[in-house]
Structures are given as structure tokens and as C-alpha cells.
Design an enzyme around this catalytic site. Structure first.
Site, PDB file in Angstrom:
ATOM      1  N   ARG A  84       1.005  -1.495   0.036  1.00  0.00           N
ATOM      2  CA  ARG A  84      -0.043   0.150   0.013  1.00  0.00           C
ATOM      3  C   ARG A  84       0.973   1.077   0.046  1.00  0.00           C
ATOM      4  O   ARG A  84       1.668   1.564   1.052  1.00  0.00           O
ATOM      5  CB  ARG A  84      -0.685  -0.101   1.168  1.00  0.00           C
ATOM      6  CG  ARG A  84      -2.045  -1.263   1.130  1.00  0.00           C
ATOM      7  CD  ARG A  84      -2.874  -1.093   0.028  1.00  0.00           C
ATOM      8  NE  ARG A  84      -3.938  -1.881  -0.040  1.00  0.00           N
ATOM      9  CZ  ARG A  84      -4.909  -2.144  -0.932  1.00  0.00           C
ATOM     10  NH1 ARG A  84      -4.798  -1.162  -2.183  1.00  0.00           N
ATOM     11  NH2 ARG A  84      -5.823  -2.954  -0.803  1.00  0.00           N
ATOM     12  N   ALA A  96     -10.358  -7.875  -1.353  1.00  0.00           N
ATOM     13  CA  ALA A  96     -11.383  -6.641  -1.495  1.00  0.00           C
ATOM     14  C   ALA A  96     -11.045  -5.998  -2.684  1.00  0.00           C
ATOM     15  O   ALA A  96     -10.128  -6.287  -3.412  1.00  0.00           O
ATOM     16  CB  ALA A  96     -10.965  -5.751  -0.085  1.00  0.00           C
ATOM     17  N   GLU A 113     -13.836 -10.600  -6.405  1.00  0.00           N
ATOM     18  CA  GLU A 113     -12.506 -10.051  -5.761  1.00  0.00           C
ATOM     19  C   GLU A 113     -11.992 -11.486  -5.121  1.00  0.00           C
ATOM     20  O   GLU A 113     -10.737 -11.927  -5.109  1.00  0.00           O
ATOM     21  CB  GLU A 113     -12.552  -9.455  -4.860  1.00  0.00           C
ATOM     22  CG  GLU A 113     -13.219  -7.866  -5.314  1.00  0.00           C
ATOM     23  CD  GLU A 113     -12.015  -7.211  -6.149  1.00  0.00           C
ATOM     24  OE1 GLU A 113     -10.826  -7.738  -6.221  1.00  0.00           O
ATOM     25  OE2 GLU A 113     -12.540  -6.460  -6.993  1.00  0.00           O
ATOM     26  N   GLU A 117      -8.336 -12.436  -6.580  1.00  0.00           N
ATOM     27  CA  GLU A 117      -7.046 -12.185  -5.703  1.00  0.00           C
ATOM     28  C   GLU A 117      -6.696 -13.482  -4.964  1.00  0.00           C
ATOM     29  O   GLU A 117      -5.294 -13.514  -4.662  1.00  0.00           O
ATOM     30  CB  GLU A 117      -7.550 -11.135  -4.819  1.00  0.00           C
ATOM     31  CG  GLU A 117      -7.736  -9.717  -5.238  1.00  0.00           C
ATOM     32  CD  GLU A 117      -7.900  -8.515  -4.319  1.00  0.00           C
ATOM     33  OE1 GLU A 117      -7.716  -7.391  -4.768  1.00  0.00           O
ATOM     34  OE2 GLU A 117      -7.959  -8.709  -3.184  1.00  0.00           O
ATOM     35  N   GLU A 166      -0.741  -6.419  -7.076  1.00  0.00           N
ATOM     36  CA  GLU A 166      -1.396  -7.560  -7.128  1.00  0.00           C
ATOM     37  C   GLU A 166      -0.328  -8.715  -7.435  1.00  0.00           C
ATOM     38  O   GLU A 166      -0.628  -9.986  -7.243  1.00  0.00           O
ATOM     39  CB  GLU A 166      -2.620  -7.898  -7.975  1.00  0.00           C
ATOM     40  CG  GLU A 166      -3.446  -6.975  -7.496  1.00  0.00           C
ATOM     41  CD  GLU A 166      -4.833  -6.822  -8.431  1.00  0.00           C
ATOM     42  OE1 GLU A 166      -5.888  -6.603  -8.068  1.00  0.00           O
ATOM     43  OE2 GLU A 166      -4.785  -7.118  -9.669  1.00  0.00           O
TER      44      GLU A 166
END
Length: 219
Positions: A84, A96, A113, A117, A166
Site C-alpha cells: 500500500r 477486497a 474479488e 485475488e 497484485e
């Protein structure tokens, strides 16, 4: 309810204040758009306050998000780790994503998601918690779902191409009680993950019997 408050509050059956967030909209004298981005906008509203004062309030307009707390048959939580940039941290989170498909039911967004993910699908879904991520600075709404009855999606059936943050995200299965401990010890900081973990642990006491259905309306 429109206008500004007169000092009264909703009353519960016992005469105390009703502990439930309620819609309210105070008068906006002026609204100015400061920034328009790919996902978010930044707005300054001049709001009429009690005693007829006005004050400026800056906030981020956000499309909203969903998250999936996937819990397996051994009561382990699926966590992913993602970079992040605003925090300069690798953070452990729940799968998410943004509500970026118009008209798509929120549970379907969460299922997508989870598949993209983490590579899992779930047989049953429940509404676990509804969050306002930071109500003093954004209108973002986050619905956290509980996903049970998990199965791994075969690699050949999952054609999602990971990009940017990702790429290479690790997945860990963490016992729910251990995840609670890590949240309380300040080892997990993502607010949606912390709220979802604690909510799941609290709901487990009643065998998840008190959870709302996946299509429960948002307030």
C-alpha cells in the site's frame, strides 16, 4: 431527515438513545470540486452548522468497496499481503475491491474479488459488517462478507491477470483466534481486515446464527 439537529435523539424502548446510525443531511451552502481522479474525487462543502454557523468540510468521494472474510472448515482466515503505497507498508488484508461494476450485487463483487485475488470460490455468503472507513474524510462504504464452504479454483479456470500491486501477493491461512490476537497486538492494521476479523470472532460465539443474509440492504 433534512436540516440540522435540534438536540433531540431517537429514543429506544427503555427511554435511552437508540444506538443505531441514522441518515441525516445538513444544508450545503456551497460545494466545490477540488480534484477529480481515476477513482476518487475531492470536494469541499460549506455546511450550515447549529446556531446558523457555516464551516468548510473537505472529503473524498469514493465509489465504495467490498471485502470477503473467507473462513475454512478449520476456522482459518484467508489473508493476502499487498503493498500500500500511501502507508509505505506491506499490509495483511482480506480479499477486497472497489464497487466498479454498475448494478452488480455486492456479494457478486466480493465473490469476484475472492476468485481473482485468492483463487477461491465460496458456497455460502453472509453479511458480516458494514463499515464507513473514515467518515470524517470520505463517504466510502465497505461491506464485509463472510464466505464459507470454500473450494480452490483450478488454475486453468482462473484467467485473471494480476497487475501492479497484485503481482506475487502471498496468501496465508491464519487461525481466527490468532488473527484476533495479531489485530489486538497491532500487527494487522488494515481497518477492513481488523473489523472483519473481530466481527467474525464475535459472530462465532453464536455459531454465526445472528448474521444477516448476503443481500441485506445497506443503511
Amino acid at each position: 431527515m433534512n436540516g440540522h439537529p435540534n438536540g433531540s435523539s431517537p429514543q429506544g424502548a427503555a427511554g435511552g438513545r437508540l444506538i443505531a446510525d441514522t441518515p441525516e443531511s445538513w444544508d450545503v451552502v456551497e460545494s466545490r470540486h477540488r480534484f477529480k481522479g481515476h477513482i476518487i474525487d475531492v470536494v469541499t462543502d460549506t455546511v450550515r452548522m447549529p446556531r446558523d454557523e457555516v464551516a468548510e468540510r473537505d472529503y473524498v468521494v469514493h465509489p465504495g468497496a467490498v471485502a470477503a472474510l473467507a473462513l475454512d472448515e478449520h476456522d482459518r482466515v484467508l489473508l493476502i499481503r499487498q503493498y500500500r503505497h500511501p502507508t509505505r507498508h506491506l499490509m495483511w488484508e482480506l480479499p477486497a475491491g472497489i464497487r466498479d461494476v454498475a448494478g452488480e450485487p455486492l456479494v457478486e463483487t466480493a465473490a469476484r474479488e475472492l476468485a481473482e485475488e485468492a483463487g477461491y470460490r465460496a458456497e455460502t455468503w453472509y453479511t458480516l459488517a458494514d463499515l464507513r472507513s473514515s467518515p470524517g474524510m470520505t463517504d466510502e462504504r465497505v461491506r464485509v462478507f463472510l464466505a464459507r464452504g470454500l473450494t480452490k479454483i483450478p488454475d486453468e479456470e482462473n484467467d485473471f491477470v494480476q497487475r501492479h500491486e497484485e503481482i506475487g501477493m502471498p496468501i496465508e491461512w491464519v487461525p481466527l483466534a490468532d488473527a484476533v490476537e495479531k489485530a489486538l497486538m497491532g500487527m494487522i492494521h488494515n481497518s477492513t481486515a481488523v473489523a472483519g476479523i473481530l466481527a467474525a470472532y464475535a459472530a462465532s460465539v453464536e455459531g454465526f446464527a445472528l448474521l444477516r443474509p448476503a443481500d441485506a440492504p445497506e443503511a
